[in-house]
Design a protein around this motif. Structure first.
Motif, PDB file in Angstrom:
ATOM      1  N   VAL A 185       0.960  -1.132  -0.064  1.00 17.19           N
ATOM      2  CA  VAL A 185       0.006  -0.067   0.066  1.00 17.19           C
ATOM      3  C   VAL A 185       0.837   1.087  -0.113  1.00 17.19           C
ATOM      4  O   VAL A 185       0.810   2.230  -0.771  1.00 17.19           O
ATOM      5  CB  VAL A 185      -0.816  -0.055   1.181  1.00 17.19           C
ATOM      6  N   LEU A 186       1.689   1.153   0.842  1.00 15.78           N
ATOM      7  CA  LEU A 186       2.470   2.554   0.884  1.00 15.78           C
ATOM      8  C   LEU A 186       3.474   2.532  -0.183  1.00 15.78           C
ATOM      9  O   LEU A 186       3.720   3.833  -0.719  1.00 15.78           O
ATOM     10  CB  LEU A 186       3.509   2.420   2.162  1.00 15.78           C
ATOM     11  N   GLY A 187       4.042   1.398  -0.653  1.00 17.49           N
ATOM     12  CA  GLY A 187       5.031   1.529  -1.983  1.00 17.49           C
ATOM     13  C   GLY A 187       4.312   2.102  -2.861  1.00 17.49           C
ATOM     14  O   GLY A 187       4.743   2.901  -3.796  1.00 17.49           O
ATOM     15  N   GLU A 188       3.024   1.531  -3.316  1.00 15.70           N
ATOM     16  CA  GLU A 188       2.062   1.912  -4.347  1.00 15.70           C
ATOM     17  C   GLU A 188       1.866   3.582  -4.273  1.00 15.70           C
ATOM     18  O   GLU A 188       1.778   4.330  -5.338  1.00 15.70           O
ATOM     19  CB  GLU A 188       0.872   1.227  -4.296  1.00 15.70           C
ATOM     20  N   ALA A 189       1.484   4.006  -2.892  1.00 22.22           N
ATOM     21  CA  ALA A 189       1.110   5.260  -2.630  1.00 22.22           C
ATOM     22  C   ALA A 189       2.390   6.222  -3.119  1.00 22.22           C
ATOM     23  O   ALA A 189       2.029   7.593  -3.314  1.00 22.22           O
ATOM     24  CB  ALA A 189       0.651   5.499  -1.251  1.00 22.22           C
ATOM     25  N   LEU A 190       3.662   5.979  -3.179  1.00 26.14           N
ATOM     26  CA  LEU A 190       4.762   6.770  -3.566  1.00 26.14           C
ATOM     27  C   LEU A 190       4.763   7.613  -4.564  1.00 26.14           C
ATOM     28  O   LEU A 190       5.127   8.758  -4.789  1.00 26.14           O
ATOM     29  CB  LEU A 190       5.904   6.201  -3.182  1.00 26.14           C
ATOM     30  N   GLY A 191       4.195   6.967  -5.810  1.00 25.93           N
ATOM     31  CA  GLY A 191       4.125   7.496  -6.952  1.00 25.93           C
ATOM     32  C   GLY A 191       5.614   7.214  -7.641  1.00 25.93           C
ATOM     33  O   GLY A 191       6.642   6.521  -6.984  1.00 25.93           O
TER      34      GLY A 191
END
Length: 206
Positions: A185-191
């Protein structure tokens, strides 16, 4: 055709004690050229999620991200997968507190440390939270339906003296599977514009 998932599973079987699980013939059938060594499954999820946001398919590039189930296993993995074993290029991530352990394990395996292995200041979850910011991470936790468990956790006396970033980091480790879930989730949210330096360096070198 043998795929990267099969190779990853076979390496896991070998690490569990099945010495015949990953013969050289298997490595030859899989289009793998590089192994990314990380401590746990949450790190695998984060690395693959960040790569995907950059439009990269690591498996198609011959890159296998492998959880070693603990930093202390670096020596075994490096010996088995590196120049003395399957002959793969090795790279990876480690936590600051594990830097010396990584360095010694890699040296014994004949694998150079410089420019190939990248250090997270505390751990990868800490890097992701700092990159996104506390407010954004709390928004993501709420989006995942876990705001109430987070608020309950934050009300515990042990959390009151910690920084908001440290509180979130500890929350991710309070339930089995949560770190893996939020690694993605966090990795994907980084852009593409907020990637922490260790992850950015890792991807640039692949």
């Amino acid at each position: 055709m043998t795929d990267m998932r099969t190779f990853r599973q076979a390496v896991g079987s070998w690490a569990a004690g099945d010495t015949g699980a990953v013969p050289h013939e298997l490595a030859a059938r899989v289009p793998v050229r590089t192994a990314v060594l990380v401590e746990g499954l949450s790190d695998v999820a984060a690395v693959e999620a960040v790569a995907a946001t950059h439009g990269r398919d690591l498996a198609a590039e011959g890159v296998c991200v492998l959880s070693m189930d603990g930093a202390m296993n670096i020596g075994r993995y490096a010996l088995f997968l590196g120049p003395t074993g399957l002959g793969l290029d090795l790279t990876g991530l480690c936590d600051e507190r594990e830097r010396d352990w990584f360095s010694r394990g890699l040296e014994r395996a004949g694998v150079p440390w410089s420019r190939r292995f990248f250090v997270c200041s505390a751990d990868l979850e800490d890097e992701l939270i700092r990159a996104l910011g506390v407010t954004r991470v709390r928004e993501l936790v709420e989006r995942e339906g876990e705001l109430r468990p987070l608020l309950t956790f934050l009300n515990q006396p042990a959390q009151r003296g910690r920084s908001p970033q440290e509180q979130l980091r500890r929350f991710l480790g309070t339930k089995k599977g949560r770190k893996i879930r939020y690694g993605h989730v966090l990795g994907e949210a980084l852009g593409t514009d907020r990637v922490p330096a260790p992850l950015s360096g890792l991807l640039a070198g692949l």
